[in-house]
Design a protein around this motif. Structure first.
Motif, short mmCIF file in Angstrom:
data_model
loop_
_atom_site.label_atom_id
_atom_site.label_comp_id
_atom_site.label_asym_id
_atom_site.label_seq_id
_atom_site.Cartn_x
_atom_site.Cartn_y
_atom_site.Cartn_z
N VAL A 59 -39.15 19.70 89.98
CA VAL A 59 -39.06 20.95 90.74
C VAL A 59 -38.86 22.13 89.78
CG1 VAL A 59 -37.75 22.18 92.52
CG2 VAL A 59 -38.12 19.72 92.73
N PRO A 60 -39.67 23.18 89.92
CA PRO A 60 -39.53 24.34 89.03
C PRO A 60 -38.13 24.95 89.11
CG PRO A 60 -41.54 24.50 90.32
CD PRO A 60 -40.77 23.34 90.87
N ILE A 61 -37.67 25.48 87.98
CA ILE A 61 -36.31 26.00 87.88
C ILE A 61 -36.02 27.10 88.89
CG2 ILE A 61 -36.77 27.67 86.06
CD1 ILE A 61 -33.97 26.73 84.91
N ALA A 62 -36.98 27.96 89.18
CA ALA A 62 -36.76 29.04 90.15
C ALA A 62 -36.44 28.47 91.53
CB ALA A 62 -37.97 29.95 90.22
N ILE A 63 -37.12 27.42 91.91
CA ILE A 63 -36.88 26.78 93.20
C ILE A 63 -35.52 26.10 93.20
CG2 ILE A 63 -37.71 25.05 94.86
CD1 ILE A 63 -39.53 27.56 94.51
N ARG A 64 -35.17 25.43 92.09
CA ARG A 64 -33.86 24.77 91.99
C ARG A 64 -32.73 25.79 92.09
NH1 ARG A 64 -35.88 22.10 87.13
NH2 ARG A 64 -34.11 23.04 86.07
N LYS A 65 -32.88 26.94 91.44
CA LYS A 65 -31.85 27.98 91.52
C LYS A 65 -31.69 28.49 92.94
CE LYS A 65 -31.92 29.69 86.80
NZ LYS A 65 -32.14 30.85 85.93
N TYR A 66 -32.81 28.68 93.63
CA TYR A 66 -32.75 29.14 95.03
C TYR A 66 -32.03 28.11 95.90
CZ TYR A 66 -34.15 30.23 99.77
OH TYR A 66 -34.12 30.49 101.11
N ILE A 67 -32.38 26.84 95.73
CA ILE A 67 -31.76 25.78 96.53
C ILE A 67 -30.27 25.69 96.21
CG2 ILE A 67 -31.68 23.28 96.87
CD1 ILE A 67 -34.77 23.33 96.57
N ASP A 68 -29.91 25.76 94.94
CA ASP A 68 -28.49 25.71 94.55
C ASP A 68 -27.71 26.85 95.19
OD1 ASP A 68 -28.96 23.44 93.06
OD2 ASP A 68 -29.00 24.49 91.13
N ALA A 69 -28.27 28.06 95.16
CA ALA A 69 -27.60 29.21 95.76
C ALA A 69 -27.44 29.02 97.27
CB ALA A 69 -28.38 30.49 95.47
N THR A 70 -28.45 28.49 97.91
CA THR A 70 -28.39 28.24 99.35
C THR A 70 -27.32 27.21 99.68
OG1 THR A 70 -30.75 28.73 99.55
CG2 THR A 70 -29.74 27.51 101.36
N LEU A 71 -27.24 26.15 98.89
CA LEU A 71 -26.23 25.11 99.12
C LEU A 71 -24.82 25.65 98.89
CD1 LEU A 71 -27.96 22.01 97.51
CD2 LEU A 71 -27.65 22.48 99.94
N ARG A 72 -24.64 26.50 97.89
CA ARG A 72 -23.32 27.09 97.63
C ARG A 72 -22.87 27.96 98.80
NH1 ARG A 72 -25.27 28.98 92.98
NH2 ARG A 72 -25.41 27.35 91.47
N LYS A 73 -23.80 28.70 99.39
CA LYS A 73 -23.46 29.56 100.53
C LYS A 73 -23.01 28.74 101.74
CE LYS A 73 -26.52 33.39 99.42
NZ LYS A 73 -27.74 34.12 99.81
N GLN A 74 -23.52 27.52 101.86
CA GLN A 74 -23.20 26.68 103.01
C GLN A 74 -21.82 26.04 102.88
OE1 GLN A 74 -26.39 23.87 103.27
NE2 GLN A 74 -27.87 25.38 103.92
N GLN A 75 -21.25 26.01 101.68
CA GLN A 75 -19.95 25.40 101.47
C GLN A 75 -18.84 26.41 101.73
OE1 GLN A 75 -20.04 24.17 97.42
NE2 GLN A 75 -20.81 22.15 97.92
N PRO A 76 -17.80 26.01 102.46
CA PRO A 76 -16.66 26.91 102.62
C PRO A 76 -15.91 27.03 101.30
CG PRO A 76 -16.21 24.80 103.66
CD PRO A 76 -17.63 24.76 103.17
N GLU A 77 -15.31 28.20 101.06
CA GLU A 77 -14.53 28.40 99.85
C GLU A 77 -13.29 27.53 99.91
OE1 GLU A 77 -13.69 32.49 98.97
OE2 GLU A 77 -15.64 33.12 99.73
#
Length: 95
Positions: A59-77
């Motif tokens: 998976v291209p790095i740009a897509i991985r970064k987008y997915i990582d950011a999306t997953l972080r937003k879904q986690q409660p602090e």
């Protein structure tokens, strides 16, 4: 890029996103499990590491970064309880 154990534990603890069923002889599976356990390893963790390496390779790095950011937003602090309705505006207009 090596995978950190913490990353693998995080991935493994999340809900099952992907379940794989692979054709692999029982005898080989039992031997693999036995020798992994003798070395303090776990088959599931090794498979997660392998899939993660394949993901990073494919998976291209740009897509991985987008997915990582999306997953972080879904986690409660940590230490913060999720709000019942986070879409409600705050302040005097949100009564």
């Amino acid at each position: 890029m090596p995978i950190l154990r913490g990353e693998v534990n995080f991935i493994a603890k999340r809900e099952n996103i992907l379940n794989l069923a692979l054709p692999f002889p029982d005898e080989k599976s039992q031997a693999l499990t036995l020798y992994l356990e003798q070395n303090g390893e776990d088959l599931e963790r090794c498979m997660v590491e392998s899939v993660e390496q394949l993901y990073r390779k494919t998976v291209p790095i740009a897509i991985r970064k987008y997915i990582d950011a999306t997953l972080r937003k879904q986690q409660p602090e940590p230490g913060k309880a999720p709000l019942e309705d986070e879409s409600r505006p705050e302040g005097p207009t949100g009564l």
